[in-house]
Design an enzyme around this catalytic site. Structure first.
Site, PDB file in Angstrom:
ATOM      1  N   GLY A 276      -2.985 -12.298   5.740  1.00 15.37           N
ATOM      2  CA  GLY A 276      -1.759 -12.410   4.960  1.00 15.37           C
ATOM      3  C   GLY A 276      -0.779 -11.338   5.375  1.00 15.37           C
ATOM      4  O   GLY A 276       0.414 -11.596   5.529  1.00 15.37           O
ATOM      5  N   MET A 278      -0.674  -6.770   6.887  1.00 16.55           N
ATOM      6  CA  MET A 278      -1.378  -5.549   7.277  1.00 16.55           C
ATOM      7  C   MET A 278      -0.487  -4.358   7.028  1.00 16.55           C
ATOM      8  O   MET A 278       0.697  -4.351   7.381  1.00 16.55           O
ATOM      9  CB  MET A 278      -1.781  -5.613   8.759  1.00 16.55           C
ATOM     10  CG  MET A 278      -2.552  -4.412   9.240  1.00 16.55           C
ATOM     11  SD  MET A 278      -4.148  -4.280   8.396  1.00 16.55           S
ATOM     12  CE  MET A 278      -4.439  -2.521   8.580  1.00 16.55           C
ATOM     13  N   ASN A 280       0.370  -1.406   8.116  1.00 16.10           N
ATOM     14  CA  ASN A 280       0.760  -0.378   9.072  1.00 16.10           C
ATOM     15  C   ASN A 280       1.893   0.464   8.490  1.00 16.10           C
ATOM     16  O   ASN A 280       2.940  -0.071   8.129  1.00 16.10           O
ATOM     17  CB  ASN A 280       1.238  -1.021  10.373  1.00 16.10           C
ATOM     18  CG  ASN A 280       0.328  -2.149  10.814  1.00 16.10           C
ATOM     19  OD1 ASN A 280      -0.851  -1.966  11.023  1.00 16.10           O
ATOM     20  ND2 ASN A 280       0.907  -3.333  10.927  1.00 16.10           N
ATOM     21  N   GLU A 311       0.726  -4.476   0.076  1.00 15.65           N
ATOM     22  CA  GLU A 311       0.824  -3.657   1.296  1.00 15.65           C
ATOM     23  C   GLU A 311       1.532  -2.340   1.022  1.00 15.65           C
ATOM     24  O   GLU A 311       1.199  -1.302   1.604  1.00 15.65           O
ATOM     25  CB  GLU A 311       1.551  -4.442   2.397  1.00 15.65           C
ATOM     26  CG  GLU A 311       0.919  -5.780   2.747  1.00 15.65           C
ATOM     27  CD  GLU A 311      -0.574  -5.696   3.038  1.00 15.65           C
ATOM     28  OE1 GLU A 311      -1.011  -4.714   3.666  1.00 15.65           O
ATOM     29  OE2 GLU A 311      -1.306  -6.614   2.624  1.00 15.65           O
ATOM     30  N   GLU A 333      -8.574  -1.414  -0.461  1.00 14.37           N
ATOM     31  CA  GLU A 333      -8.294  -2.818  -0.754  1.00 14.37           C
ATOM     32  C   GLU A 333      -8.364  -3.143  -2.253  1.00 14.37           C
ATOM     33  O   GLU A 333      -7.544  -3.890  -2.771  1.00 14.37           O
ATOM     34  CB  GLU A 333      -9.241  -3.715   0.034  1.00 14.37           C
ATOM     35  CG  GLU A 333      -9.033  -3.661   1.541  1.00 14.37           C
ATOM     36  CD  GLU A 333      -7.622  -4.021   1.987  1.00 14.37           C
ATOM     37  OE1 GLU A 333      -6.837  -4.543   1.169  1.00 14.37           O
ATOM     38  OE2 GLU A 333      -7.300  -3.765   3.159  1.00 14.37           O
TER      39      GLU A 333
END
Length: 869
Positions: A276, A278, A280, A311, A333
């Site tokens: 979905g 990430m 970064n 995120e 998570e």
């Protein structure tokens, strides 16, 4: 190669020996644009990657290794001495011997572009031939792009420079500028290898700015950017992305008391993405499926907003403070999943986000926690293959559910103050479970050790059932909550605590009829301990028609019902006025169906009678998914045709009755297409496609056209020429994926053989087209046609797992398991494979064990449904 699968023991040994001071990474991506970019055989295969790593060694003279997965290495230099690449590089690792106290390693390599979404993915847009690149590394694919020490606890600052084709723009974690044809990026803060990132290509890029005055009076200004492929630019609603982004930054600044630490905030929506999104830092990547090409419901916008906020939460939980090893993956998570919903509800227009969480995310968790592969939230992660499979419903949704329970347990203020202290003490470092528990004990005054043992270090889900005893006066004499542990695990060594009874903070709601509606008239919170807990505060209450344990969704459990409550739901489910309570009841009924305690036909009947009254569009979409699954997997085979006809008739009825142009109308249209099988249904779909039939208010845009074409293809009513004509109408990357899925859906032995060969025998397809082909191949209406592939599956999966990347291996092993051959013989074949392959990689065995469990559950459900005739 064996060296790809780094073990926890190796990582711990290396972390004790080495510390990293910094990376300089230089990538030359000019080879990305070939002479014939649309020709797979002509595609450039490699790019140059030069990495300089400065690091220290605690034991001078010791040996270690760096990670790199690359076709070839041109040069390796350690502390000024040239090493023979043929001697020190084995394809996955670079041997480093006789290390000094301070070291410099320089590696010049040819690394491979990816077509699987792992490493540096290269995508050619069929619409205009433009080439787009992006990186995706979690858990350990940065080593496919540059040499490094690929484990989360060896953090370091990174400096990237990139040479790219003329006319391209390049982005990385830090701010970048182009000088003399080279893009150079500001040095990052110390971060882990797996969250470094490069995005490059002719992307459509939109900018904005977030500003805020901090508590100390200083001003914070964060440059914002959002990008997608040029071909999607006309669909890109960047303003809404920026709106949610700013709302999220406000929320996290308000509650975390730690300013966003990574400078700019770019968000890239990229093609053929495996995830979905990430996290970064400074450059979050998302699947471009969040750029909506057609009309979608509010639930789609809510999901995108939730992912944006998930995120963003990672910037603190995961990027600023990172778990030491993947055992504590939950430290990022679970928190991001919880904070995504928490901030969604409190900071955005999506104030009903906890309903979606209860109905959707927790369903994922409940399924995962009843598989033979269930594990504690703090898992035992032996190696990278374990880590890859643990990005699952337990780590995400169960972990988030448990955190929701934790907030109720310690209090919201204590929880957030604990988070603030956690960030300040561990900024740019790595942590374990004890680091978080210690600050929560400080802020709450509660003993976190026993809570963590019950909720984080054991596996399994408990069920809570109300027991109501009425007195002679007709009122409640005693109401208690009965707690049971999960049933026997289908494995020789069940995870710790799977049979454990846990402490739960729950609300128990009593419901009765008032003015034709089912409404709550009494509520009590209680701490449930052990097998039976009396809810004293409800004694003397008037008798309920419905008792809802875990009202308001405070804990993580399977809700059960007493006989009176279940009878009420079967008659009156649609009369429950509170949308969260209604969603919880739907979820509980679905769990009863999966547990073979409610016949599948009864669940389908409930959907047919009450789903049309569902106000929450996300819940409605979930009900459609569950009803389809009930029919496909849990209904008795003899009833499937009848059930399918009933679902299609009910869907069409609701479609025609829905408000013209509404999101409910769109949702029922999609569901009707998903269950259409009769000739009259298919004729209507053809008419809606060619314009000879119309439903008032229903706009058949391009995405809905493909949704209508899928059942037509699967039932032999749309041939290759029809699908080719549709692709010509929608000659885009999305159109190609839809066409590939439809082509593989056709009811032909030759079609199935070709699809199987493309996925199993060849690696020519990209990850996105592998996924589309598998989705088309597996059609519930084609059980007989797919029967020969059960034996072929078990013969092929060992080779596929050994030869393909783990991402493609997961697609094949999960997607092609013969679940539709739902017979005891398939179960026996699965058991035979497991018995004959006890030495197979644990991750592969896990996937097969999970599929076996789903099949066994389906057979139990079918037996329950058959008995209901």
């Amino acid at each position: 190669m064996p060296g790809e699968n780094l073990s926890r023991d190796e990582a711990q040994e290396r972390a004790a020996l080495l510390s990293v001071d910094g990376y300089d990474v230089s990538l030359d991506l000019r080879s990305a644009v070939g002479e014939a970019p649309g020709d797979v055989d002509a595609e450039p295969r490699t790019f140059r990657s030069v990495t300089t790593i400065r690091f220290r060694c605690a034991e001078p003279g010791a040996s270690s290794f760096a990670d790199l997965i690359a076709p070839s290495v041109s040069a390796v230099s350690l502390n000024g001495t040239d090493l023979d690449p043929g001697e020190v590089f084995d394809g996955t690792r670079i041997l480093l011997e006789d290390l000094a106290a301070e070291n410099e390693l320089v590696v010049d390599a040819q690394c491979a572009y990816s077509r699987t979404g792992e490493g540096l993915h290269r995508f050619v847009d069929p619409e205009d031939g433009a080439v787009y690149l992006y990186t995706q590394y979690e858990p350990a694919d940065a080593r496919r792009v540059f040499a490094n020490f690929e484990q989360p606890d060896l953090k370091a600052p990174f400096r990237f420079e990139v040479r790219a084709p003329e006319g391209w723009t390049v982005w990385s974690n830090g701010a970048g500028e182009k000088h003399d044809g080279v893009w150079r990026f500001a040095e990052t803060k110390p971060i882990s290898t797996y969250i470094t990132c490069v995005v490059a290509g002719p992307y459509h890029y939109v900018t904005d700015t977030y500003t805020r005055t901090l508590d100390d009076g200083t001003s914070l200004e964060i440059p914002l950017g959002a990008m997608c492929r040029k071909g999607l630019a006309r669909h890109f609603d960047a303003d809404d992305v920026f709106l949610v982004t700013k709302q999220g930054l406000d929320f996290f600044h308000d509650h975390f008391d730690y300013p966003y630490p990574f400078g700019k905030y770019d968000q890239a929506f990229v093609p053929e993405y495996n995830l979905g999104a990430m996290e970064n830092p400074g450059l979050v990547t998302f699947t471009e499926e969040f750029v909506f090409r057609g009309k979608v419901t509010r639930a789609s916008y809510e999901r995108r907003a939730n992912v944006v906020l998930h995120e963003m939460a990672h910037m603190w939980f995961g990027d600023l403070v990172t778990m030491a090893w993947w055992d504590d993956l939950w430290l990022k998570e679970s928190f991001a999943d919880f904070m995504g919903s928490f901030s969604l509800v409190e900071a955005t227009r999506f104030t009903s986000g906890w309903i979606t969480f209860a109905n959707n995310r927790k369903a994922w968790a409940y399924r995962a926690d009843q598989l033979p592969s269930t594990h504690p939230i703090t898992a035992d992660i032996r190696d990278l293959q374990d880590a890859k499979l643990n990005f699952d419903g337990i780590t995400y949704a169960k972990g988030a559910s448990v955190l929701k329970q934790l907030v109720a347990y310690v209090g919201r203020d204590a929880f957030l103050e604990g988070a603030r202290r956690y960030f300040k003490r561990n900024a740019y470092g790595n942590t374990r479970l004890t680091d978080l528990l210690s600050v929560l004990e400080e802020t709450s005054g509660r003993d976190m050790t026993s809570w963590a043992r019950s909720w984080l270090q054991t596996a399994g889900v408990n069920s809570l059932t109300p027991q109501v005893l009425l007195g002679e006066d007709g009122r409640i004499a005693e109401l208690s909550v009965l707690q049971e542990a999960a049933g026997p695990a289908h494995q020789s060594a069940p995870p710790t605590g799977i049979h454990e009874l846990r402490p739960h903070r729950v609300a128990v709601g009593l419901y009765r009829t008032e003015d034709g509606a089912l409404v709550r008239y009494a509520r009590a919170e209680v701490d449930v301990h052990g097998p039976r807990t009396v809810v004293g505060d409800l004694a003397g209450s008037e008798p309920p028609e419905l008792v809802l344990v875990n009202d308001d969704d405070l804990t993580y459990c399977k809700i059960r019902f007493d006989d009176t409550s279940l009878a009420t739901l079967k008659d009156r489910l649609g009369d429950i006025t509170d949308p969260l309570a209604r969603a919880l009841c739907w979820s509980a009924l679905w769990n009863l169906t999966r547990d073979a305690l409610l016949p599948a036909r009864d669940f389908v009947d409930l959907v047919l009678r009450f789903a049309g009254r569902e106000s929450d569009i996300g819940v409605l979409q979930m009900l459609h998914t569950w009803a389809d699954s009930a029919l496909t997997y849990y209904a008795a085979p003899a009833w499937r045709e009848t059930g399918g006809r009933l679902l299609a008739e009910g869907a069409l009825r609701e479609l025609r009755q829905a408000e013209p142009g509404s999101q409910h109308q769109l949702t029922w249209a999609r569901f009707f297409a998903a269950v259409a099988s009769q000739e009259s249904d298919l004729r209507l779909l053809r008419g809606l496609l060619d314009g000879t039939d119309k439903i008032d208010g229903l706009e058949v845009d391009q995405e809905l056209r493909w949704a209508f074409l899928r059942p037509l293809a699967a039932h032999g009513a749309a041939d290759e020429s029809v699908l080719a004509a549709e692709l010509a109408r929608d000659d885009t990357a999305s159109g190609k994926r839809h066409q590939v899925r439809c082509l593989a859906s056709r009811p032909s032995a030759a079609v199935k053989a070709q699809a199987w060969a493309q996925v199993v025998e060849s690696d020519a397809l990209s990850n996105a087209l592998v996924e589309a082909t598998i989705a088309g191949f597996v059609q519930p209406s084609q059980r007989e046609l797919l029967a020969p592939y059960a034996e072929k599956y078990f013969a092929a999966i060992g080779r596929v797992w050994a030869e393909r990347s783990i991402q493609i291996g997961m697609h094949v092993v999960r997607g092609l398991f013969p679940a539709l051959q739902d017979s005891p013989q398939t179960l026996e074949a699965t058991d035979a494979w497991l018995a004959a392959h006890e030495d197979a990689p644990p991750a592969l065995r896990r996937l097969v064990l999970e599929a076996r469990d789903d099949l066994a559950r389906a057979l139990r459900g079918q037996a329950c449904d058959a008995a209901a005739r």
